[in-house]
Scaffold this active site. Structure first.
Site, PDB file in Angstrom:
ATOM      1  CD  GLU A   1       2.801   0.507  -0.028  1.00  0.00           C
ATOM      2  OE1 GLU A   1       1.840  -0.189   0.354  1.00  0.00           O
ATOM      3  OE2 GLU A   1       3.608   0.124  -0.877  1.00  0.00           O
TER       4      GLU A   1
ATOM      5  CG  HIS B   1       7.077  -3.716  -1.145  1.00  0.00           C
ATOM      6  ND1 HIS B   1       7.475  -4.995  -0.876  1.00  0.00           N
ATOM      7  CD2 HIS B   1       5.869  -3.814  -1.742  1.00  0.00           C
ATOM      8  CE1 HIS B   1       6.561  -5.848  -1.304  1.00  0.00           C
ATOM      9  NE2 HIS B   1       5.581  -5.156  -1.844  1.00  0.00           N
TER      10      HIS B   1
ATOM     11  NE  ARG C   1       2.939   0.615  -5.680  1.00  0.00           N
ATOM     12  CZ  ARG C   1       2.670  -0.672  -5.703  1.00  0.00           C
ATOM     13  NH1 ARG C   1       1.450  -1.090  -5.982  1.00  0.00           N
ATOM     14  NH2 ARG C   1       3.605  -1.539  -5.430  1.00  0.00           N
TER      15      ARG C   1
ATOM     16  NE  ARG D   1       4.912 -11.624  -6.163  1.00  0.00           N
ATOM     17  CZ  ARG D   1       4.900 -10.345  -5.833  1.00  0.00           C
ATOM     18  NH1 ARG D   1       6.028  -9.652  -5.832  1.00  0.00           N
ATOM     19  NH2 ARG D   1       3.788  -9.748  -5.490  1.00  0.00           N
TER      20      ARG D   1
ATOM     21  CG  ASN E   1      -1.499   0.930  -6.404  1.00  0.00           C
ATOM     22  OD1 ASN E   1      -1.046   0.595  -7.505  1.00  0.00           O
ATOM     23  ND2 ASN E   1      -1.236   0.286  -5.292  1.00  0.00           N
TER      24      ASN E   1
END
Ligand code: ADP
Length: 396
Positions: free
Chosen positions: A383, A178, A89, A239, A8
């Site tokens: 993940e 996601h 990823r 956010r 990642n």
């Protein structure tokens, strides 16, 4: 028995996890931070040990070289050739990539082109891919997209009611994010519930520093809270999530803060959310600590946070016309007893009910009371494992 590494890559970081496959055993994992800056930090964790070194790492290729040499130095591998696969990823797959794919042909160019949709992420992801191509050109190299799982959304869910040309010419639509996490926990939920995934309606809540909620029907994403970018949806650490778009031109006219696209993006992405409202921290642990000390702004930040999650669950109960289970995952979803309890308590009319004896720190699995109609599950996401599994599928 082979070794596969899940990568990642961020703009100045590279997170990795080395697996022995197909046994799915984690042999080592690590993080390289501050790539391109002075005093970069490389951390390697294995066998209960954590080793760190600080040195200057100029770019992603050098970072990968250091990671591979560390694996040899710590006797985790004997030589580079033990690694037979790498999975990367990638944040934005746009409309090109409906599933994971081998890095071949023009795949890398497309990942770079999609930097238009994820300017902070895709160029960094591409740098990670190139670094492995330079150093290990012959291994199976696969890209796994955050958006692929959501390519099953119906058009009514992914289109915005803007004039058509902004979709056809500018590709403005909902892509979500996601995806690997939502897909993974949906699969695990089916195992816990002891029912085929194809028969289930699930609402998966990935609540971390970034967060998104997905409506999953028969194992497919039918709607998700993040939008064109990961800014949309629920409130997050820094956010906003969804806000009335008219706020932006209004603040452009009436303040000195909203001048350029960069200003707007920075304020909405990095200075808002839990941080913006609490004026204290983007981290939920800090928010809860401040609440316990009576901080009213932290209290409000927490209330808005819970409210937005509840509203999205409500939306998706409507989209799915009911649900079999609500799943909590990621940093906050897996660890915060308080958030789970507050979210579910306020929507109990729908038939969900958390058992306080089961909703405890460290729990995984079903935390509902026996009588609850909608089950509430806590499932740690993984993940990296999804990435490693995808690489296995492509190995010859
Ligand atoms: P990212 O989106 O960066 O992957 P994570 O999934 O790691 O984020 O989630 C980070 C969030 O999880 C932070 O807000 C952190 O405070 C929160 N978190 C971790 N442990 C706990 C806990 N015990 N209680 C509440 N929040 C927690």
């Amino acid at each position: 028995m082979t070794k596969t590494i899940a990568i990642n890559a961020g703009s100045s970081s590279l997170k990795w996890q080395l697996y022995q496959m197909p046994e799915e055993i984690v042999l080592a994992k690590g993080l390289i931070e501050r790539i391109g800056l002075k005093d970069s930090i490389s951390t390697v964790k294995f066998d209960g040990r954590s080793e760190q070194q600080i040195l200057d790492i100029d770019d992603h290729t050098q970072a990968v070289k250091i990671l591979l040499d560390d694996l040899i130095r710590f006797d985790i591998i004997k030589g580079y050739d033990e690694i037979t696969g790498v999975g990367h990823r990638v944040v934005a797959g746009g409309e090109y990539f409906k599933e994971s794919t081998l890095v071949e042909g023009d795949v890398l160019e497309k990942v770079e082109e999609l930097g238009l949709l994820a300017p902070l992420h895709n160029p960094a992801n591409a740098a990670g891919i190139r670094a492995f191509k330079d150093l290990l050109p012959d291994i199976t190299s696969v890209v796994v997209f955050d958006t692929s799982f959501h390519t099953t959304m119906p058009e009514k869910a992914y289109r915005y009611p803007l004039p058509n040309k902004y979709y056809t010419e500018n590709k403005v639509r909902k892509y979500g994010a996601h995806g690997t996490s939502h897909q993974f926990v949906a699969g695990e939920a089916a195992k816990i519930l002891g029912r085929p995934l194809e028969d289930l309606k699930l609402i998966t809540c990935h609540i971390g520093n970034g967060g998104s909620i997905t409506a999953v029907k028969g194992g497919q994403s039918v709607d998700t809270s993040m939008g064109f970018t990961p800014l949309g949806g629920i409130m997050m650490g820094t956010r906003t999530g969804d806000i009335d778009p008219a706020i932006i031109p209004y603040l452009m006219q009436h303040t000195d803060d909203f001048n350029t696209p960069e200003d707007i993006s920075r304020i909405l992405n990095r200075e808002s959310g839990l941080l913006g409202v609490s004026e204290r921290s983007s981290d939920m642990r800090d928010i809860h600590e401040a609440m316990r000390a009576g901080d009213e702004k932290a209290q409000l930040a927490n209330e808005i946070f819970v409210d937005r999650i509840q509203k999205y669950i409500g939306q998706y109960l409507a989209v799915l016309n009911g649900a079999d289970a609500i799943i909590f995952t990621a940093g906050i979803g897996e660890n915060s007893v308080t958030i789970r309890q507050m979210v579910i308590e306020g929507i109990s009319w729908f038939g969900c009910d958390v058992d306080p004896e089961k909703n405890v720190f460290g729990v995984t699995g079903d935390i509902s009371t026996d009588a609850a109609k909608i089950r509430v599950l806590v499932i740690p996401t993984d993940e990296e494992l999804v990435i490693a599994r995808d690489v296995e599928r492509f190995k010859k």
